[in-house]
Design a protein around this motif. Structure first.
Motif, PDB file in Angstrom:
ATOM      1  N   ILE A  14       0.846  -1.328  -0.189  1.00 25.59           N
ATOM      2  CA  ILE A  14       0.172   0.377   0.275  1.00 25.59           C
ATOM      3  C   ILE A  14       0.863   1.635  -0.227  1.00 25.59           C
ATOM      4  O   ILE A  14       0.293   2.360  -0.635  1.00 25.59           O
ATOM      5  N   ASP A  73      11.594   3.035   5.145  1.00 26.99           N
ATOM      6  CA  ASP A  73      11.065   1.964   5.560  1.00 26.99           C
ATOM      7  C   ASP A  73      12.666   0.773   5.710  1.00 26.99           C
ATOM      8  O   ASP A  73      13.414   0.608   5.157  1.00 26.99           O
ATOM      9  N   THR A  76       9.083  -6.020   5.655  1.00 27.44           N
ATOM     10  CA  THR A  76       8.285  -6.603   4.009  1.00 27.44           C
ATOM     11  C   THR A  76       8.231  -6.048   2.338  1.00 27.44           C
ATOM     12  O   THR A  76       7.202  -6.397   2.186  1.00 27.44           O
ATOM     13  N   PHE A  82       1.960   3.723   7.289  1.00 29.48           N
ATOM     14  CA  PHE A  82       1.661   2.195   6.850  1.00 29.48           C
ATOM     15  C   PHE A  82       2.593   1.768   8.152  1.00 29.48           C
ATOM     16  O   PHE A  82       2.449   0.224   8.008  1.00 29.48           O
ATOM     17  N   TYR A  98      -2.401  -8.379  16.172  1.00 31.85           N
ATOM     18  CA  TYR A  98      -2.695  -8.184  15.283  1.00 31.85           C
ATOM     19  C   TYR A  98      -3.721  -6.500  15.593  1.00 31.85           C
ATOM     20  O   TYR A  98      -3.172  -5.784  15.884  1.00 31.85           O
ATOM     21  N   LYS A 118      -3.318  -2.450  16.836  1.00 24.57           N
ATOM     22  CA  LYS A 118      -3.548  -1.067  15.999  1.00 24.57           C
ATOM     23  C   LYS A 118      -4.421  -0.434  16.733  1.00 24.57           C
ATOM     24  O   LYS A 118      -4.884   0.298  16.536  1.00 24.57           O
ATOM     25  N   HIS A 167       3.277 -10.419  -1.203  1.00 23.75           N
ATOM     26  CA  HIS A 167       3.666 -10.553   0.328  1.00 23.75           C
ATOM     27  C   HIS A 167       4.071 -12.037   0.447  1.00 23.75           C
ATOM     28  O   HIS A 167       3.909 -12.731  -0.307  1.00 23.75           O
TER      29      HIS A 167
HETATM   30  N1  LIG Z   1      -3.369  -5.299   2.638  1.00 19.56           N
HETATM   31  C1  LIG Z   1      -4.146  -4.778   3.970  1.00 19.56           C
HETATM   32  O1  LIG Z   1      -5.560  -5.303   3.743  1.00 19.56           O
HETATM   33  C2  LIG Z   1      -4.755  -4.153   5.207  1.00 19.56           C
HETATM   34  C3  LIG Z   1      -5.673  -3.531   6.005  1.00 19.56           C
HETATM   35  C4  LIG Z   1      -6.130  -3.795   7.022  1.00 19.56           C
HETATM   36  C5  LIG Z   1      -4.528  -2.182   7.856  1.00 19.56           C
HETATM   37  N2  LIG Z   1      -3.361  -2.672   6.433  1.00 19.56           N
HETATM   38  C6  LIG Z   1      -1.814  -1.946   7.095  1.00 19.56           C
HETATM   39  O2  LIG Z   1      -1.706  -1.438   6.483  1.00 19.56           O
HETATM   40  C7  LIG Z   1      -0.438  -1.231   6.452  1.00 19.56           C
HETATM   41  C8  LIG Z   1      -0.028  -1.721   4.499  1.00 19.56           C
HETATM   42  O3  LIG Z   1      -0.318  -2.894   4.623  1.00 19.56           O
HETATM   43  P1  LIG Z   1       1.090  -3.608   3.453  1.00 19.56           P
HETATM   44  O4  LIG Z   1      -0.382  -4.437   2.804  1.00 19.56           O
HETATM   45  O5  LIG Z   1       1.346  -2.226   2.423  1.00 19.56           O
HETATM   46  O6  LIG Z   1       1.997  -4.318   4.089  1.00 19.56           O
HETATM   47  P2  LIG Z   1       3.468  -4.734   3.951  1.00 19.56           P
HETATM   48  O7  LIG Z   1       4.128  -5.389   5.180  1.00 19.56           O
HETATM   49  O8  LIG Z   1       3.138  -4.703   1.756  1.00 19.56           O
HETATM   50  O9  LIG Z   1       3.771  -3.265   4.179  1.00 19.56           O
HETATM   51  C9  LIG Z   1       4.230  -2.867   4.669  1.00 19.56           C
HETATM   52  C10 LIG Z   1       5.674  -2.737   4.736  1.00 19.56           C
HETATM   53  O10 LIG Z   1       6.511  -1.511   6.426  1.00 19.56           O
HETATM   54  C11 LIG Z   1       7.456  -2.020   6.130  1.00 19.56           C
HETATM   55  N3  LIG Z   1       7.801  -2.174   7.833  1.00 19.56           N
HETATM   56  C12 LIG Z   1       7.662  -3.232   8.700  1.00 19.56           C
HETATM   57  N4  LIG Z   1       8.121  -3.497   9.993  1.00 19.56           N
HETATM   58  C13 LIG Z   1       8.961  -2.026   9.423  1.00 19.56           C
HETATM   59  C14 LIG Z   1       9.850  -0.810  10.777  1.00 19.56           C
HETATM   60  N5  LIG Z   1       9.993  -2.020  12.019  1.00 19.56           N
HETATM   61  N6  LIG Z   1      10.488  -0.444  10.870  1.00 19.56           N
HETATM   62  C15 LIG Z   1      10.274   0.312   8.871  1.00 19.56           C
HETATM   63  N7  LIG Z   1       9.470  -0.029   7.937  1.00 19.56           N
HETATM   64  C16 LIG Z   1       9.015  -1.409   8.616  1.00 19.56           C
HETATM   65  C17 LIG Z   1       7.452  -3.289   5.864  1.00 19.56           C
HETATM   66  O11 LIG Z   1       8.473  -3.846   5.449  1.00 19.56           O
HETATM   67  C18 LIG Z   1       6.281  -3.559   4.095  1.00 19.56           C
HETATM   68  O12 LIG Z   1       7.395  -2.103   3.795  1.00 19.56           O
HETATM   69  C19 LIG Z   1      -0.264  -2.116   7.375  1.00 19.56           C
HETATM   70  O13 LIG Z   1       0.207  -1.269   8.847  1.00 19.56           O
HETATM   71  C20 LIG Z   1      -1.546  -2.789   7.791  1.00 19.56           C
HETATM   72  O14 LIG Z   1      -1.754  -3.476   8.925  1.00 19.56           O
HETATM   73  C21 LIG Z   1      -3.239  -3.821   5.610  1.00 19.56           C
END
Ligand SMILES: NC(=O)c1ccc[n+]([C@@H]2O[C@H](COP(=O)([O-])OP(=O)(O)OC[C@H]3O[C@@H](n4cnc5c(N)ncnc54)[C@H](O)[C@@H]3O)[C@@H](O)[C@H]2O)c1
Length: 317
Positions: A12, A31, A35, A71, A139, A143, A184
């Motif tokens: 995202i 970042d 992941t 994010f 999780y 949040k 992912h």
């Molecule tokens: N994908 C969905 O359907 C969904 C639904 C609800 C909420 N979310 C939230 O949206 C956000 C993005 O989700 P996504 O699907 O893109 O996940 P993602 O895992 O692709 O992205 C998360 C990013 O955070 C980075 N990250 C993790 N730990 C870190 C740290 N300690 N320091 C710096 N960077 C760090 C990862 O490297 C990754 O690039 C997340 O917070 C997730 O909980 C996603």
């Protein structure tokens, strides 16, 4: 406006980086690529490969910034059950460090990726932001803890904050560098897994006897481009010290079998599936009430499940 996007190499976050830079925002990404994927970063963009957990990295990333779109974090429900301490550390402690550093340098605006997982098992469908919050996994609990932290931060330190509670995010963005899509590992989201289904490894349908029209679970999906549009609207509406929470979904539900049917149409063959027992803890139906985001942010999602599936299919080619 100069904006820090944490998690800007994830699914995202990378989409947000692309859309927001095309809108003229100046962007820094923080970042750790745990992941995410560094190859999503546009050439010439300010990118700090560092962690939320490292105050020095965070302070560096905040230089000259006016607002943060947050994010970054860990987001796998199953992994959170196995490693609750890790999820608390990265998500809650990491956000604490971010907020403290923002306070130190006077950054007063944040938009945060919250989740429908904060609600847990719903008592009413569609789910409103006023619904009870009772997360059923670590999780969702992290949040919710961050949402509470943002409320306190706005009251005590004058932060202008918006939490966006996403339902299921899907779809992909095509840009001049190609498709930005979900990468992912493991992949836990339905649409990418439907597209990867094969005769040898068919998509498991967990439960065909739920109290829904076709017996499979119903979820609310929102296209990642519509989702980022809401972030931009939320960011632009941040002004006074206040914390607001909005659901982001489409306001419509699709069953697992409807998603499989949409994917079969897009792919031109019947996606193989395997009927399997229900999974413990899965609610039958999760649909967002998005009227608050519609009225408060003037946000209307425009892309339906067919576009989400078609874009994901195209991005996987
Ligand atoms: N994908 C969905 O359907 C969904 C639904 C609800 C909420 N979310 C939230 O949206 C956000 C993005 O989700 P996504 O699907 O893109 O996940 P993602 O895992 O692709 O992205 C998360 C990013 O955070 C980075 N990250 C993790 N730990 C870190 C740290 N300690 N320091 C710096 N960077 C760090 C990862 O490297 C990754 O690039 C997340 O917070 C997730 O909980 C996603």
């Amino acid at each position: 406006m100069k904006v820090l996007i944490t998690g800007g190499t994830g699914y995202i976050g990378a989409t947000a980086v692309e859309i927001m830079r095309s809108l003229g925002y100046e962007i820094t990404i923080l970042d750790d690529c745990s992941t995410g994927h560094a190859d999503t970063v546009p050439t010439g963009l300010s990118f700090i490969q560092g962690s939320l957990l490292n105050p020095t990295d965070v302070a560096q990333a905040l230089a000259g910034v006016e607002a943060v779109v947050h994010f970054a974090g860990k987001s796998l429900v199953g992994e959170s059950v196995e490693k609750p301490d890790l999820y608390h550390h990265v998500n809650v402690d990491g956000t604490r460090i971010l907020l403290d550093q923002m306070h130190q340098v006077g950054v007063k605006k944040i938009v945060f990726s919250s989740s429908a997982a904060t609600y847990g098992e719903p008592t009413q469908i569609p789910i409103k932001e006023s619904a009870a919050t009772a997360p059923t996994n670590p999780y969702g609990a992290t949040k919710l803890a961050i949402d509470h932290m943002l409320s306190a931060e706005s009251a005590v330190r004058g932060l202008a904050a918006t939490s966006l509670r996403y339902f299921n995010v899907a779809g992909a963005l095509h840009c001049d560098r190609g498709w930005l899509t979900e990468r992912h590992n493991p992949e836990t989201h339905l649409i990418p897994n439907v597209l990867r289904s094969s005769a040898e490894n068919p998509l498991k349908i967990f439960g065909g006897d739920w109290p829904t029209p076709d017996g499979t679970c119903i979820r609310d999906y929102v296209h990642v481009i519509d989702l980022i549009d809401a972030h931009v609207k939320a960011l632009e509406s941040l002004a006074s010290p206040h914390h607001e929470i909005y659901n982001l979904g489409s306001g419509d539900g699709y069953s697992v079998r409807q998603v499989v049917a949409a994917a079969s149409t897009a792919l031109g063959y019947a996606v193989p599936t395997l009927d399997s027992p229900r999974r413990a803890g899965d609610p039958a139906v999760l649909i967002a009430d998005i009227s608050k985001a519609r009225d408060g942010l003037n946000w209307i999602p425009t892309r339906g499940i067919e576009a989400m599936v078609a874009d994901t299919v195209a991005s996987f080619k």
